[in-house]
Design an enzyme around this catalytic site. Structure first.
Site, PDB file in Angstrom:
ATOM      1  N   VAL A  11      51.156   5.584  16.310  1.00 16.38           N
ATOM      2  CA  VAL A  11      49.931   5.015  15.707  1.00 16.38           C
ATOM      3  C   VAL A  11      50.104   3.523  15.427  1.00 16.38           C
ATOM      4  O   VAL A  11      49.284   2.694  15.820  1.00 16.38           O
ATOM      5  CB  VAL A  11      49.581   5.760  14.396  1.00 16.38           C
ATOM      6  CG1 VAL A  11      48.417   5.080  13.682  1.00 16.38           C
ATOM      7  CG2 VAL A  11      49.245   7.218  14.694  1.00 16.38           C
ATOM      8  N   GLU A 155      46.897  10.900  22.791  1.00 12.91           N
ATOM      9  CA  GLU A 155      48.033  10.413  23.590  1.00 12.91           C
ATOM     10  C   GLU A 155      47.613  10.331  25.056  1.00 12.91           C
ATOM     11  O   GLU A 155      46.917  11.201  25.567  1.00 12.91           O
ATOM     12  CB  GLU A 155      49.233  11.351  23.427  1.00 12.91           C
ATOM     13  CG  GLU A 155      49.833  11.247  22.034  1.00 12.91           C
ATOM     14  CD  GLU A 155      51.206  11.890  21.932  1.00 12.91           C
ATOM     15  OE1 GLU A 155      51.512  12.421  20.865  1.00 12.91           O
ATOM     16  OE2 GLU A 155      51.953  11.858  22.920  1.00 12.91           O
ATOM     17  N   ASN A 211      40.128  17.135  13.581  1.00 11.63           N
ATOM     18  CA  ASN A 211      41.193  17.729  14.399  1.00 11.63           C
ATOM     19  C   ASN A 211      41.178  19.241  14.314  1.00 11.63           C
ATOM     20  O   ASN A 211      41.366  19.928  15.325  1.00 11.63           O
ATOM     21  CB  ASN A 211      42.553  17.176  13.967  1.00 11.63           C
ATOM     22  CG  ASN A 211      42.929  15.941  14.773  1.00 11.63           C
ATOM     23  OD1 ASN A 211      42.115  15.428  15.537  1.00 11.63           O
ATOM     24  ND2 ASN A 211      44.141  15.465  14.598  1.00 11.63           N
ATOM     25  N   PHE A 252      36.467  19.337  25.366  1.00 12.52           N
ATOM     26  CA  PHE A 252      37.371  20.224  24.602  1.00 12.52           C
ATOM     27  C   PHE A 252      36.945  21.678  24.701  1.00 12.52           C
ATOM     28  O   PHE A 252      37.095  22.442  23.759  1.00 12.52           O
ATOM     29  CB  PHE A 252      37.494  19.739  23.143  1.00 12.52           C
ATOM     30  CG  PHE A 252      38.455  18.583  23.039  1.00 12.52           C
ATOM     31  CD1 PHE A 252      38.146  17.388  23.653  1.00 12.52           C
ATOM     32  CD2 PHE A 252      39.679  18.717  22.416  1.00 12.52           C
ATOM     33  CE1 PHE A 252      39.043  16.324  23.626  1.00 12.52           C
ATOM     34  CE2 PHE A 252      40.582  17.650  22.373  1.00 12.52           C
ATOM     35  CZ  PHE A 252      40.251  16.450  22.968  1.00 12.52           C
ATOM     36  N   LEU A 253      36.449  22.042  25.869  1.00  8.11           N
ATOM     37  CA  LEU A 253      36.089  23.442  26.152  1.00  8.11           C
ATOM     38  C   LEU A 253      36.827  23.925  27.395  1.00  8.11           C
ATOM     39  O   LEU A 253      36.350  24.792  28.102  1.00  8.11           O
ATOM     40  CB  LEU A 253      34.571  23.564  26.369  1.00  8.11           C
ATOM     41  CG  LEU A 253      33.707  23.948  25.161  1.00  8.11           C
ATOM     42  CD1 LEU A 253      32.255  24.083  25.582  1.00  8.11           C
ATOM     43  CD2 LEU A 253      34.176  25.224  24.462  1.00  8.11           C
ATOM     44  N   CYS A 263      49.665  16.546  16.732  1.00  3.19           N
ATOM     45  CA  CYS A 263      48.559  16.461  15.766  1.00  3.19           C
ATOM     46  C   CYS A 263      47.890  17.786  15.436  1.00  3.19           C
ATOM     47  O   CYS A 263      47.907  18.217  14.290  1.00  3.19           O
ATOM     48  CB  CYS A 263      47.533  15.450  16.266  1.00  3.19           C
ATOM     49  SG  CYS A 263      48.255  13.818  16.379  1.00  3.19           S
TER      50      CYS A 263
HETATM   51  C1  UDX Z   1      44.440  14.784  19.338  1.00  6.07           C
HETATM   52  C2  UDX Z   1      43.000  14.379  19.047  1.00  6.07           C
HETATM   53  O1  UDX Z   1      42.220  14.539  20.226  1.00  6.07           O
HETATM   54  C3  UDX Z   1      42.959  12.915  18.609  1.00  6.07           C
HETATM   55  O2  UDX Z   1      41.629  12.551  18.267  1.00  6.07           O
HETATM   56  C4  UDX Z   1      43.859  12.761  17.371  1.00  6.07           C
HETATM   57  O3  UDX Z   1      43.865  11.427  16.915  1.00  6.07           O
HETATM   58  C5  UDX Z   1      45.274  13.178  17.721  1.00  6.07           C
HETATM   59  O4  UDX Z   1      45.291  14.533  18.185  1.00  6.07           O
HETATM   60  P1  UDX Z   1      46.204  14.531  21.254  1.00  6.07           P
HETATM   61  O5  UDX Z   1      46.947  15.540  20.438  1.00  6.07           O
HETATM   62  O6  UDX Z   1      46.896  13.316  21.734  1.00  6.07           O
HETATM   63  O7  UDX Z   1      44.893  14.018  20.419  1.00  6.07           O
HETATM   64  O8  UDX Z   1      45.696  15.260  22.561  1.00  6.07           O
HETATM   65  P2  UDX Z   1      44.365  16.008  22.993  1.00  6.07           P
HETATM   66  O9  UDX Z   1      43.869  15.378  24.216  1.00  6.07           O
HETATM   67  O10 UDX Z   1      43.443  16.165  21.865  1.00  6.07           O
HETATM   68  O11 UDX Z   1      44.927  17.489  23.383  1.00  6.07           O
HETATM   69  C6  UDX Z   1      45.568  18.252  22.391  1.00  6.07           C
HETATM   70  C7  UDX Z   1      45.947  19.592  23.022  1.00  6.07           C
HETATM   71  O12 UDX Z   1      44.763  20.341  23.318  1.00  6.07           O
HETATM   72  C8  UDX Z   1      46.710  19.462  24.340  1.00  6.07           C
HETATM   73  O13 UDX Z   1      47.740  20.438  24.368  1.00  6.07           O
HETATM   74  C9  UDX Z   1      45.650  19.763  25.398  1.00  6.07           C
HETATM   75  O14 UDX Z   1      46.204  20.333  26.571  1.00  6.07           O
HETATM   76  C10 UDX Z   1      44.787  20.780  24.672  1.00  6.07           C
HETATM   77  N1  UDX Z   1      43.413  20.838  25.178  1.00  6.07           N
HETATM   78  C11 UDX Z   1      42.601  19.747  25.040  1.00  6.07           C
HETATM   79  C12 UDX Z   1      42.962  22.024  25.757  1.00  6.07           C
HETATM   80  O15 UDX Z   1      43.701  22.996  25.883  1.00  6.07           O
HETATM   81  N2  UDX Z   1      41.670  22.078  26.183  1.00  6.07           N
HETATM   82  C13 UDX Z   1      40.820  21.017  26.071  1.00  6.07           C
HETATM   83  O16 UDX Z   1      39.670  21.132  26.500  1.00  6.07           O
HETATM   84  C14 UDX Z   1      41.297  19.816  25.481  1.00  6.07           C
END
Ligand code: UDX
Length: 432
Positions: A11, A155, A211, A252-253, A263
């Protein structure tokens, strides 16, 4: 403006570099001498596409500096961002705030003129109150305002998320601090983002609530995928059809092998802990945490079925092991429990990940890192696509595996089941 980022982890470093690129003078402080030396030599300690070029440009323009001298950095800055780690405490759900409070105690001895102290690290609701209590003398003299300004950086996409955020959240009741921070963020919010000033606890809550909701959305589609497999429905069609509803939204679906990272797992547990402290039950978030942790074993059971429970000496290839693409981060990656389980079943596991070999697997027997996709896939009995790196999106599996029976477990639904079956490849997806 003159900014000080305390903590040069994910961060602090990304935010500091991006703030300097907006024309601010930024000093990044860390107590880790080695890390500061590397940064002063242009070596980046994290894997974040695009960061190195921006860092070097601003370092060269002397807008961005790195030091271990906290006193000097704070004294020369107007806005102090606390960006230190807030890991989950061992054997508990709560966030460990010892690094945050250690910084607050140091600031108490350093500050002698007005500063804005910002928590950018993800901190539980009421943390700002506790920091303000530690700095009570300074507060009484009106020398500080403690503000919550949570980050929403993903990330692998952190720079884009910083420069084009959906919103900037500023938690403070101080008109002076709000005015200063609105001007700090002006170059960003004038593009498209919304700048929202709320209470400090409100801003702290928005971060966790966001989150936890995203984790809930992912777990929801992951569980629906289980039902889709039983009913012969393609979960990708369901995600698409649902996402057309503006109230649901398409992002995110995507069903997958369980969410990971530093996170979602940490923040869902910390929110449950905060709720417990305030004698409130978040039953939905609790069920999300449980569902997500069970999912990894659900998928290894599926592997067991695909291999017809014949594990011994089977070669299994993992394409991708990181928790998501475009990062080298293995924190809470779903590949770790899966590979542990399969190794104990005496499978021979090979893996390839574009971000390189992983320390976590060096201690596990029967697990080998391969330097490229071909050597990872050759003669493999089962190929598991675990992380959706672009490198894995256009592969000729027949050519790579060179066996009569090619079996693919596509945990990210990258490929079309119809096309795979046409090529006589035994294909398994998620929710399909
Ligand atoms: C997350 C939040 O998105 C971000 O806003 C916050 O500041 C930090 O945490 P990050 O953990 O870097 O970001 O990754 P993200 O892209 O959110 O994915 C998190 C996890 O969810 C990953 O393991 C990813 O594979 C999974 N994911 C994401 C899914 O399985 N399906 C999705 O549709 C989206």
């Amino acid at each position: 403006m003159k900014l000080c980022m305390i903590g040069t982890g994910y961060v602090g470093l990304v935010s500091g570099v991006c703030f300097s690129d907006l024309g601010n003078n930024v000093v990044c402080v860390d107590k880790d001498k080695e890390k500061i030396n590397s940064l002063n030599n242009g070596i980046i300690p994290i894997y974040e596409p695009g960061l190195e070029e921006i860092l070097k440009r601003n370092f060269k323009a002397s807008r961005l500096t790195f030091t271990t001298d906290l006193k000097k950095a704070v004294s020369n800055s107007d806005i102090i961002f606390i960006c230190v780690g807030t890991p989950t405490k061992k054997k508990s759900n709560s966030a460990d705030l010892k690094y945050v409070f250690a910084v607050a105690h140091k600031l108490k001895k350093i500050i002698s003129k007005y500063k804005i102290i910002i928590t950018k690290s993800t901190v539980p609701v009421t943390t700002g109150d506790k920091i303000e209590k530690i700095l009570n003398n300074l507060k009484k003299k009106k020398l500080i305002d403690v503000v919550s300004n949570p980050e929403f950086l993903r990330e692998g996409e952190a720079i884009r998320d910083f420069v084009y955020p959906d919103r900037v959240i500023i938690g403070t009741d101080s008109k002076k601090a709000n005015r200063i921070l609105r001007s700090l963020y002006l170059p960003i919010i004038k593009k498209t983002s919304r700048y929202f000033n709320t209470s400090r606890r409100g801003a702290e809550m928005i971060k966790y609530a966001s989150n936890a909701f995203l984790a809930t959305k992912i777990s929801y589609i992951n569980e629906l995928a289980n039902l889709c497999e039983k009913t012969g429905v393609d979960v990708k069609d369901v995600s698409f059809g649902m996402g057309l509803d503006q109230r649901i939204g398409e992002r995110f679906l995507r069903a997958g092998p369980a969410y990971g990272g530093s996170c979602f797992p940490k923040d869902t547990r910390a929110l449950i802990d905060t709720a417990n402290q305030f004698k409130t039950s978040l039953s939905i978030v609790k069920s999300v945490v449980k569902s997500n942790s069970q999912r990894k074993f659900l998928l290894t059971n599926k592997v067991e079925k695909i291999l017809k429970r014949k594990f011994k000496n089977k070669t299994i290839t993992f394409l991708g092991v990181t928790f998501k693409p475009n990062t080298d981060d293995m924190r809470e990656a779903s590949s770790i429990p899966m590979i542990n389980f399969l190794s104990k079943k005496s499978c021979k596991i090979r893996y390839y990940d574009p971000s390189g070999e992983k320390k976590v697997f060096k201690k596990i027997k029967n697990v080998k890192f391969c330097k490229n996709i071909s050597s990872a896939c050759l003669k493999s009995d089962l190929i598991i696509i675990h992380t959706e790196w672009n490198d894995f999106k256009f592969l000729n599996f027949k050519h790579l595996v060179r066996k009569k029976n090619v079996v693919i477990y596509d945990m990210r639904n990258i490929y079309s089941p119809t096309k795979m079956r046409k090529m006589k490849i035994k294909y398994f997806g998620i929710g399909r």
